[in-house]
Design a protein around this motif. Sequence first.
Motif, PDB file in Angstrom:
ATOM      1  N   ASN A   1       0.821  -1.210   0.000  1.00 33.96           N
ATOM      2  CA  ASN A   1       0.000   0.000   0.000  1.00 33.96           C
ATOM      3  C   ASN A   1       0.858   1.264   0.000  1.00 33.96           C
ATOM      4  O   ASN A   1       1.926   1.287   0.605  1.00 33.96           O
ATOM      5  CB  ASN A   1      -0.960   0.005   1.195  1.00 33.96           C
ATOM      6  N   PRO A   2       0.401   2.317  -0.675  1.00 38.03           N
ATOM      7  CA  PRO A   2       1.199   3.533  -0.778  1.00 38.03           C
ATOM      8  C   PRO A   2       0.984   4.430   0.435  1.00 38.03           C
ATOM      9  O   PRO A   2       0.524   5.552   0.303  1.00 38.03           O
ATOM     10  CB  PRO A   2       0.656   4.184  -2.050  1.00 38.03           C
ATOM     11  N   ALA A   3       1.322   3.931   1.621  1.00 42.11           N
ATOM     12  CA  ALA A   3       1.104   4.738   2.818  1.00 42.11           C
ATOM     13  C   ALA A   3       2.190   4.430   3.838  1.00 42.11           C
ATOM     14  O   ALA A   3       2.728   3.323   3.875  1.00 42.11           O
ATOM     15  CB  ALA A   3      -0.266   4.436   3.418  1.00 42.11           C
ATOM     16  N   ILE A   4       2.493   5.437   4.653  1.00 38.10           N
ATOM     17  CA  ILE A   4       3.475   5.274   5.728  1.00 38.10           C
ATOM     18  C   ILE A   4       2.785   5.681   7.025  1.00 38.10           C
ATOM     19  O   ILE A   4       2.029   6.647   7.061  1.00 38.10           O
ATOM     20  CB  ILE A   4       4.699   6.194   5.502  1.00 38.10           C
ATOM     21  N   GLY A   5       3.082   4.958   8.091  1.00 42.50           N
ATOM     22  CA  GLY A   5       2.596   5.331   9.422  1.00 42.50           C
ATOM     23  C   GLY A   5       1.312   4.627   9.786  1.00 42.50           C
ATOM     24  O   GLY A   5       0.952   3.614   9.197  1.00 42.50           O
ATOM     25  N   GLY A   6       0.622   5.177  10.779  1.00 41.76           N
ATOM     26  CA  GLY A   6      -0.553   4.532  11.343  1.00 41.76           C
ATOM     27  C   GLY A   6      -0.325   4.358  12.824  1.00 41.76           C
ATOM     28  O   GLY A   6       0.647   4.873  13.384  1.00 41.76           O
TER      29      GLY A   6
ATOM     30  N   ALA B   1       8.849  10.170   3.860  1.00 38.26           N
ATOM     31  CA  ALA B   1       7.385  10.200   3.937  1.00 38.26           C
ATOM     32  C   ALA B   1       6.889  11.645   3.876  1.00 38.26           C
ATOM     33  O   ALA B   1       5.888  11.946   3.214  1.00 38.26           O
ATOM     34  CB  ALA B   1       6.917   9.524   5.220  1.00 38.26           C
ATOM     35  N   ASP B   2       7.595  12.552   4.561  1.00 37.83           N
ATOM     36  CA  ASP B   2       7.173  13.955   4.551  1.00 37.83           C
ATOM     37  C   ASP B   2       7.313  14.566   3.152  1.00 37.83           C
ATOM     38  O   ASP B   2       6.489  15.367   2.729  1.00 37.83           O
ATOM     39  CB  ASP B   2       8.009  14.758   5.556  1.00 37.83           C
ATOM     40  N   ARG B   3       8.384  14.173   2.447  1.00 46.47           N
ATOM     41  CA  ARG B   3       8.598  14.749   1.112  1.00 46.47           C
ATOM     42  C   ARG B   3       7.607  14.207   0.101  1.00 46.47           C
ATOM     43  O   ARG B   3       7.413  14.807  -0.959  1.00 46.47           O
ATOM     44  CB  ARG B   3      10.017  14.443   0.625  1.00 46.47           C
ATOM     45  N   SER B   4       7.005  13.051   0.378  1.00 48.01           N
ATOM     46  CA  SER B   4       6.132  12.439  -0.621  1.00 48.01           C
ATOM     47  C   SER B   4       4.678  12.368  -0.162  1.00 48.01           C
ATOM     48  O   SER B   4       3.830  11.869  -0.891  1.00 48.01           O
ATOM     49  CB  SER B   4       6.640  11.017  -0.909  1.00 48.01           C
ATOM     50  N   GLY B   5       4.394  12.848   1.066  1.00 48.02           N
ATOM     51  CA  GLY B   5       3.060  12.689   1.638  1.00 48.02           C
ATOM     52  C   GLY B   5       1.999  13.504   0.895  1.00 48.02           C
ATOM     53  O   GLY B   5       2.133  14.705   0.751  1.00 48.02           O
ATOM     54  N   ILE B   6       0.931  12.809   0.460  1.00 48.20           N
ATOM     55  CA  ILE B   6      -0.125  13.511  -0.266  1.00 48.20           C
ATOM     56  C   ILE B   6      -1.454  13.485   0.497  1.00 48.20           C
ATOM     57  O   ILE B   6      -2.447  14.045   0.045  1.00 48.20           O
ATOM     58  CB  ILE B   6      -0.323  12.931  -1.693  1.00 48.20           C
ATOM     59  N   GLN B   7      -1.477  12.807   1.637  1.00 46.79           N
ATOM     60  CA  GLN B   7      -2.692  12.883   2.446  1.00 46.79           C
ATOM     61  C   GLN B   7      -2.330  12.588   3.898  1.00 46.79           C
ATOM     62  O   GLN B   7      -2.434  11.461   4.379  1.00 46.79           O
ATOM     63  CB  GLN B   7      -3.767  11.886   1.966  1.00 46.79           C
TER      64      GLN B   7
ATOM     65  N   SER C   1       1.421   8.164   0.465  1.00 41.67           N
ATOM     66  CA  SER C   1       2.598   8.699  -0.203  1.00 41.67           C
ATOM     67  C   SER C   1       2.473   8.543  -1.705  1.00 41.67           C
ATOM     68  O   SER C   1       1.905   7.568  -2.196  1.00 41.67           O
ATOM     69  CB  SER C   1       3.856   7.968   0.278  1.00 41.67           C
ATOM     70  N   ASP C   2       3.030   9.509  -2.382  1.00 41.92           N
ATOM     71  CA  ASP C   2       3.196   9.370  -3.827  1.00 41.92           C
ATOM     72  C   ASP C   2       4.364   8.406  -4.019  1.00 41.92           C
ATOM     73  O   ASP C   2       5.485   8.687  -3.618  1.00 41.92           O
ATOM     74  CB  ASP C   2       3.515  10.756  -4.432  1.00 41.92           C
TER      75      ASP C   2
END
Lengths: 621, 424
Positions: free
Chosen positions: A47-52, A73-79, A98-99
């Motif tokens: 999945n294109p996501a980091i964290g939780g 993650a901060d540089r690519s975070g889109i939501q 993340s993108d």
Amino acid sequence: MKHAPFDVIVIGGGHAGAEAAHSAARAGARTALVTMRRDTIGVMSCNPAIGGLGKGHLVREIDAMGGIMGLAADRSGIQFRLLNRRKGPAVRGPRTQSDRALYRAAIQSLLAEQPNLTILEGEVADLILTDGRIVGVELADGARMGAGAVVLTTGTFLRGVIHIGDRKMEGGRIGDKPSNRLAQRLRDLSLPLGRLKTGTPPRLRSSSIDWARLEMQPADDDPMLFSFLSTAPTVRQIACGITHTNERTHDLITANLSRSAMYGGHIEGVGPRYCPSIEDKVVRFADKTSHQIFLEPEGLDSDVVYPNGISTSLPEDVQHDYVHSIVGLEQAEILQPGYAIEYDYVDPQSLNAALELPMLPGLFLAGQINGTTGYEEAAAQGLMAGLNAARQVAGQGPVILGRDRAYIGVLIDDLVTRGVTEPYRMFTSRAEYRLSLRADNADQRLTPLAADLGLIDQTRSALFEGKLNALAQGRALLEGETFTPREIAAQGIPINQDGQRRTGMDILAFPDIAPTQIDPLLPAFADLPDEIRTQLAIEALYRTYVDRQQRDADALRRDEALTIPETLDYSDIGGLSNELRGKLTRIRPQTLGQAGRIDGMTPAALALILTRIRQDERLRA
Amino acid sequence: MHTIFALATARGKSGVAVIRISGPAAHQVGAALARDLPAAGRFALRTLRDAGGGILDQALILRFDAPRSFTGEDSVELQLHGSIAVIRAVERAISDTGLARMAEPGEFTRRALMNGNLDLAQVEGLSDLIAAETEMQRQQAQSLFTGAMRGFADTCRADLLRAAALIEATIDFADEEVPVDVSPEVGQLIARVIVAIDAELAGFSGAERLRAGFEVAIIGRPNVGKSTLLNRIAGRDIAITSEIAGTTRDVLEVRVDLDGLPVTFLDTAGLRDSTDAIERIGVARARQRAEAADLRILLDDGQEVAPDFGLAIDLRYATKSDVTGFGISALTGEGVDQLLADVSAALSDKLSGMGVASHERHRQALMRARDALNLAQTAFASGTGAEILALHLRDGAAALDSLIGRMDVESVLGEIFAQFCIGK
């Protein structure tokens, strides 16, 4: 081809490998990262996501130690979304979509900027051993590379097998070949291997989704980022769509269940309970007529959507049918089918707390090879394995984080002490010191250590020092003055008129008090940055509980300080049950504290072990 | 790991004496004496011989294979003729094999505990059972020994585990399809466990007295027949009786089995102001013991209304009915049966609501659990954060666990996964 020897060689360029190479290099080791394909470093396979929840805590800790996952993650975070925003601050977890392309680019550029670090393309086919110790690796083309220590991060590539219905192919990820020669070599070394499985959903074409019919979930207005160095998202924020399966979807799945790789009996590996395939959900929770699906765009400019919630190993035609039965997805085009993947992992109970395999000194393991799942869990292990490999080569002792200090410590201790029965994922409920191990204070818990170890640069040091000073100043303000109940009530804060004078810290500890409510009482406090004020309010809220937990933590540290000699012979200790004796011999706990966490351990058995350690000490004295 | 042995029956002349051998070499030791052993779980008659081939005894030999034995280890039991000399000779022969040593006191039970064959409360129950003198004590100990405490703890724990799982699910799976509002069920679960713990605590003092034995003090003015009554209850002359007021100085005790209850009757010095220094000490002791007793019987010979002497009196009797024509007579025994029945009823009342908790250790663990759950209930009622509520639940469960075993986060997660569909 012959390479100059390296201090540390990291095999694999996934999330564990990237973090391991970076931390080894920061720790001063001449480091090489060897990967099959340079362009796949930092790829998000699932999945294109980091964290939780729990995972976000891990990323904050990695960042506090100077790692790269938070920055990427901060540089690519889109939501960006802070999960549990309405719950207590200890259980809030930052997460972002993340993108994919931006994430991968960020990781690759962070690695490229790092001194001491060389990236090499090649397939590692063999480990070179001299006198039972790892001294290097051999590539498939026959090239040999010497190294003081090796970090192995194979992800799902060890004897990876991909299943789509009854179709089955070798692969470490769809489109990538598995590492079979290395897997064979590990089998030959008689490492305790097991088999796990995980899965991924079909990918959909964004332009074929009827977004207008879907509920949308926006990003947070005031996002919490991962890195202590970041202040705001750098790229545009987007929304995700939400849709649901329905009875027709479930009927289609039920009718074709026997064609699923899982239910057709093609898979022997054990999958995670918390990330079930849609087949699993339909079977195990037959009374539910609908399951939620998040439609997550894989990037700002990408036409790929990740439908989170319908991972599957059904054949492609069934995937088409059930996807089309879902509202908004009636015309959805499947770009890549969902699949299940089985892979080898090494029983992590055979590792020590430094993530080294004592049976093959010099070999460190990190990530899915240790039975975990998740990018964050992998990166956290990579960070520690890389660091400890570098320290070993430099003749320094390992760094081990306690369970009372970091989620990273909880993760590694769980793995090496309790092992895994399914892919291991972090949860906040795994951390018994949850109220102190917060995302907001990860830097206070770990950055001083990272500074001592030489892992962080000037910028981060200075920023952290500044924050510590501001916190100290804020605490002094809050503790410096006391107020009567009358003065406090005048600010609209409900309070007993008990005549007790209270400090600002006491007032902030009341439930549901916002820092702004005490500003009129303490104007100087109002001048502090919001971040500092919020942090102090959180400290106040948990102070009594954290003090109490501190006593438990002190007891834990006493037990952790008691090391068990590696030579201790458990067969020689009377009164231990055979079951416990077997576990102790296999896991070889390094401290009495770790022994205490072995499943089924009793206080009486611990007392026996302690007695034996003491007797041996007396004999030697 | 040593193999241990010990005489399991009382030392002295008896019909049968049992020697128990337990540990990895137990079968080897048995075979050294008996040549061969019966199959696991069976018994056989064998001639036991020492190393020189000399006959020790004809014995019944029982073989147990781990883990199906009392200790959970390989074990052998020898049923010998209960002769002091035979026992000594067999013990010496076992020692001479060099494979086993004498067990320390309680070592067999400790091994059973270590191997998980008994939990801590069961060990306490076993020790109570061996010490039990009356039927009620036997029943109480038997219940503890057969695992009633585990049953209690497991029931409470299941409720707390469910409550913790509900809370943790809302924390760790906030993004998933778990119920949003779990509070009604959590509130009910916590309340239910508190009720169960309170019931155990309320029944504790009775249960503890039953285990330790009740004390009933006989008090009254000098020369009203206290010592005569004690002798009547004992069925023999324990106390010196005389017409002289102030004959009894020390507190005298008689232990009897009263309808299954273990009761110690205390005969005390007659309560009066005295100039005699020794009698004054006796009166002070009488008061002290009477205050501490579970029940106080006031005797009076009915010539005038007896004062209470500042003590809480549970039962009153007029004595010397043989002289006065009313009340009871310790001398003739008239009315004494009724008195004993009254005592038995009054003590039985104290046992109403009795649960399993009968040791101070149990009470402390229950109190710790109660305190933690009170905090949980307060946190719950005031809407404090779920993470804090979870902390209190964890503490409460740990306290209950200390009664018998332990709980960990894996069981909480297991409960969550069994209940909810987790995973997007």
